[in-house]
Design a protein around this motif. Structure first.
Motif, PDB file in Angstrom:
ATOM      1  N   LEU A  75       0.488 -13.821   7.151  1.00 19.19           N
ATOM      2  CA  LEU A  75      -0.073 -12.514   7.361  1.00 19.19           C
ATOM      3  C   LEU A  75       0.015 -12.392   9.269  1.00 19.19           C
ATOM      4  CD1 LEU A  75      -1.982 -13.229   4.809  1.00 19.19           C
ATOM      5  CD2 LEU A  75      -3.530 -11.462   5.964  1.00 19.19           C
ATOM      6  N   SER A  76       0.144 -11.344   9.683  1.00 14.39           N
ATOM      7  CA  SER A  76       0.223 -11.105  11.023  1.00 14.39           C
ATOM      8  C   SER A  76      -0.084  -9.926  11.327  1.00 14.39           C
ATOM      9  CB  SER A  76       1.868 -11.389  11.543  1.00 14.39           C
ATOM     10  OG  SER A  76       1.932 -11.312  13.003  1.00 14.39           O
ATOM     11  N   ALA A  77      -0.936  -9.518  12.462  1.00 10.45           N
ATOM     12  CA  ALA A  77      -1.186  -8.354  13.103  1.00 10.45           C
ATOM     13  C   ALA A  77      -1.188  -8.377  14.693  1.00 10.45           C
ATOM     14  CB  ALA A  77      -2.539  -7.878  12.325  1.00 10.45           C
ATOM     15  N   ASP A  78      -1.282  -7.040  15.159  1.00  9.88           N
ATOM     16  CA  ASP A  78      -1.487  -7.086  16.706  1.00  9.88           C
ATOM     17  C   ASP A  78      -2.932  -7.055  16.993  1.00  9.88           C
ATOM     18  OD1 ASP A  78      -0.897  -6.178  19.132  1.00  9.88           O
ATOM     19  OD2 ASP A  78      -0.350  -4.336  19.086  1.00  9.88           O
ATOM     20  N   THR A  79      -3.439  -8.031  17.022  1.00  8.93           N
ATOM     21  CA  THR A  79      -4.936  -8.129  17.387  1.00  8.93           C
ATOM     22  C   THR A  79      -5.118  -9.440  17.912  1.00  8.93           C
ATOM     23  OG1 THR A  79      -7.084  -8.106  16.526  1.00  8.93           O
ATOM     24  CG2 THR A  79      -5.357  -9.007  15.028  1.00  8.93           C
ATOM     25  N   ASP A  80      -6.201  -9.562  18.911  1.00  9.09           N
ATOM     26  CA  ASP A  80      -6.705 -10.910  19.102  1.00  9.09           C
ATOM     27  C   ASP A  80      -7.976 -11.564  18.202  1.00  9.09           C
ATOM     28  OD1 ASP A  80      -8.754  -9.219  19.838  1.00  9.09           O
ATOM     29  OD2 ASP A  80      -8.687  -9.799  22.181  1.00  9.09           O
ATOM     30  N   GLY A  81      -8.080 -11.053  17.390  1.00 10.59           N
ATOM     31  CA  GLY A  81      -9.375 -11.238  16.469  1.00 10.59           C
ATOM     32  C   GLY A  81      -9.032 -11.727  14.870  1.00 10.59           C
ATOM     33  N   TRP A  82      -8.791 -11.053  14.206  1.00  7.67           N
ATOM     34  CA  TRP A  82      -8.657 -11.256  12.771  1.00  7.67           C
ATOM     35  C   TRP A  82      -7.543 -10.469  12.064  1.00  7.67           C
ATOM     36  CZ3 TRP A  82      -9.961  -7.763   9.125  1.00  7.67           C
ATOM     37  CH2 TRP A  82     -10.882  -6.723   9.608  1.00  7.67           C
ATOM     38  N   VAL A  83      -7.092 -10.926  10.945  1.00  6.49           N
ATOM     39  CA  VAL A  83      -6.061 -10.329  10.042  1.00  6.49           C
ATOM     40  C   VAL A  83      -6.507 -10.625   8.818  1.00  6.49           C
ATOM     41  CG1 VAL A  83      -4.252 -11.870  10.453  1.00  6.49           C
ATOM     42  CG2 VAL A  83      -3.861  -9.759   9.519  1.00  6.49           C
ATOM     43  N   ALA A  84      -6.435  -9.580   7.641  1.00  4.08           N
ATOM     44  CA  ALA A  84      -6.807 -10.020   6.484  1.00  4.08           C
ATOM     45  C   ALA A  84      -6.198  -9.174   5.415  1.00  4.08           C
ATOM     46  CB  ALA A  84      -8.335  -9.694   6.192  1.00  4.08           C
ATOM     47  N   VAL A  85      -6.371  -9.676   4.082  1.00  6.51           N
ATOM     48  CA  VAL A  85      -5.657  -9.072   2.754  1.00  6.51           C
ATOM     49  C   VAL A  85      -6.604  -8.855   1.944  1.00  6.51           C
ATOM     50  CG1 VAL A  85      -4.643 -11.022   2.078  1.00  6.51           C
ATOM     51  CG2 VAL A  85      -3.989  -8.915   1.325  1.00  6.51           C
ATOM     52  N   GLY A  86      -7.178  -7.916   1.332  1.00  2.02           N
ATOM     53  CA  GLY A  86      -8.128  -7.792   0.156  1.00  2.02           C
ATOM     54  C   GLY A  86      -7.415  -7.486  -1.286  1.00  2.02           C
ATOM     55  N   PHE A  87      -8.200  -7.896  -2.069  1.00  9.77           N
ATOM     56  CA  PHE A  87      -7.554  -7.688  -3.700  1.00  9.77           C
ATOM     57  C   PHE A  87      -8.484  -7.069  -4.396  1.00  9.77           C
ATOM     58  CE2 PHE A  87      -6.515 -12.036  -2.176  1.00  9.77           C
ATOM     59  CZ  PHE A  87      -4.795 -11.908  -2.065  1.00  9.77           C
ATOM     60  N   SER A  88      -8.299  -5.674  -4.724  1.00 12.78           N
ATOM     61  CA  SER A  88      -9.127  -4.873  -5.365  1.00 12.78           C
ATOM     62  C   SER A  88      -8.760  -4.156  -6.560  1.00 12.78           C
ATOM     63  CB  SER A  88      -9.475  -3.972  -4.396  1.00 12.78           C
ATOM     64  OG  SER A  88     -10.555  -2.741  -4.510  1.00 12.78           O
ATOM     65  N   SER A  89      -9.689  -3.918  -7.376  1.00  9.80           N
ATOM     66  CA  SER A  89      -9.418  -3.010  -8.651  1.00  9.80           C
ATOM     67  C   SER A  89      -9.083  -1.671  -8.529  1.00  9.80           C
ATOM     68  CB  SER A  89     -10.592  -3.276  -9.604  1.00  9.80           C
ATOM     69  OG  SER A  89     -11.868  -2.984  -9.181  1.00  9.80           O
ATOM     70  N   ASP A  90      -9.518  -1.150  -7.208  1.00  7.83           N
ATOM     71  CA  ASP A  90      -9.325   0.152  -6.841  1.00  7.83           C
ATOM     72  C   ASP A  90      -8.970   0.288  -5.225  1.00  7.83           C
ATOM     73  OD1 ASP A  90     -11.698  -0.300  -5.125  1.00  7.83           O
ATOM     74  OD2 ASP A  90     -12.749   0.790  -6.722  1.00  7.83           O
ATOM     75  N   LYS A  91      -8.764   1.478  -4.690  1.00 10.93           N
ATOM     76  CA  LYS A  91      -8.202   1.485  -3.629  1.00 10.93           C
ATOM     77  C   LYS A  91      -9.513   1.461  -2.199  1.00 10.93           C
ATOM     78  CE  LYS A  91      -3.901   3.897  -4.428  1.00 10.93           C
ATOM     79  NZ  LYS A  91      -2.954   5.080  -4.115  1.00 10.93           N
ATOM     80  N   LYS A  92     -10.599   1.136  -2.782  1.00  8.15           N
ATOM     81  CA  LYS A  92     -11.773   1.503  -2.135  1.00  8.15           C
ATOM     82  C   LYS A  92     -12.511   0.250  -1.725  1.00  8.15           C
ATOM     83  CE  LYS A  92     -12.782   5.894  -3.996  1.00  8.15           C
ATOM     84  NZ  LYS A  92     -14.108   6.704  -4.796  1.00  8.15           N
ATOM     85  N   MET A  93     -13.108   0.170  -0.570  1.00 10.41           N
ATOM     86  CA  MET A  93     -13.656  -1.282   0.095  1.00 10.41           C
ATOM     87  C   MET A  93     -14.976  -1.465  -0.708  1.00 10.41           C
ATOM     88  SD  MET A  93     -14.704  -2.295   3.753  1.00 10.41           S
ATOM     89  CE  MET A  93     -15.525  -3.731   4.168  1.00 10.41           C
TER      90      MET A  93
END
Length: 232
Positions: A75-93
């Motif tokens: 994982l990589s992102a343009d941020t100085d904080g955090w980057v994440a990936v979530g695994f979901s059964s739908d497209k909603k949080m």
């Protein structure tokens, strides 16, 4: 004393005095850069941002590949904080298994496990990540870790042999704790993702979505034509 002096003298002579008679610790391997040439071939990739971006220039980047009984994620992102990936059964949080790489105040990047409860993330002590490594460079958080494909049935940890929607998010952190993501509607995979299928998928960021949509292009053409016709 004479015996000790002779021993010391012999040690210094045979070590050539300026050498290193005692073994030194091996150097620490630097973080290996993420290879995008392998995307769609030996690993699957998602890129979000400017067309043609890579792991060092995309707003967000994720790759996955199977290694034995594990899946390796990058994982990589343009941020100085955090980057994440979530695994979901739908497209909603909500009700999602989340892996996050968090940049703390000591400059380290730690891999943490979360579970989305509604609109907020709760850290879970049971962390399936292993072989963790991460780095914060050029105002980017980048990490690499593995987690097993199969896990004992548990609500907060999904089996990756099944297909899931992938939720992509990144944002600031305060004292090593994640805060709200950078954008109101983080990108989501268009369809469920299978770890057994490697694709290289590009998703334009909001700015490029606006100017690349057919409706917007048609509107620009119509407006240009109107202005030209109205010019004496």
């Amino acid at each position: 004393y004479c015996f000790l002096f002779i021993v010391f003298y012999l040690v210094m002579v045979y070590s050539d005095y300026t050498g290193y008679p005692f073994p030194t610790a091996p150097p620490v391997d630097p973080f290996a850069k993420i290879r995008v040439d392998d995307c769609g071939k030996t690993k699957g990739c998602f890129r979000y941002g400017k067309p043609g971006c890579n792991a060092e220039t995309c707003d967000y980047f994720l790759s996955y590949r199977r290694i034995g009984a594990d899946v390796e994620f990058e994982l990589s992102a343009d941020t100085d904080g955090w980057v994440a990936v979530g695994f979901s059964s739908d497209k909603k949080m909500g009700g999602d298994d989340v892996m996050a790489c968090v940049h703390d105040d000591n400059g380290r990047v730690r891999i943490q496990h979360f579970y989305n409860v509604g609109q907020w993330a709760k850290e879970i002590q049971r962390n399936p990540a292993r072989d963790e490594e991460g780095v914060f460079e050029n105002n980017r958080v980048t990490c690499r870790f593995k987690r097993p494909v199969y896990v004992p049935r548990e609500e907060t940890i999904v089996d990756l042999h099944l297909s899931w929607y992938y939720l992509f998010a990144w944002g600031p952190a305060i004292q090593g704790s994640i805060t709200r993501h950078d954008i109101d509607s983080p990108p989501v995979s268009e369809r469920v993702v299978s770890i057994y299928k490697y694709e290289d998928i590009f998703m334009p960021s909001a700015a490029y979505q606006t100017f690349s949509s057919p409706f917007c292009l048609l509107l620009i053409v119509a407006l240009t034509f109107y202005l030209l016709m109205g010019t004496p």
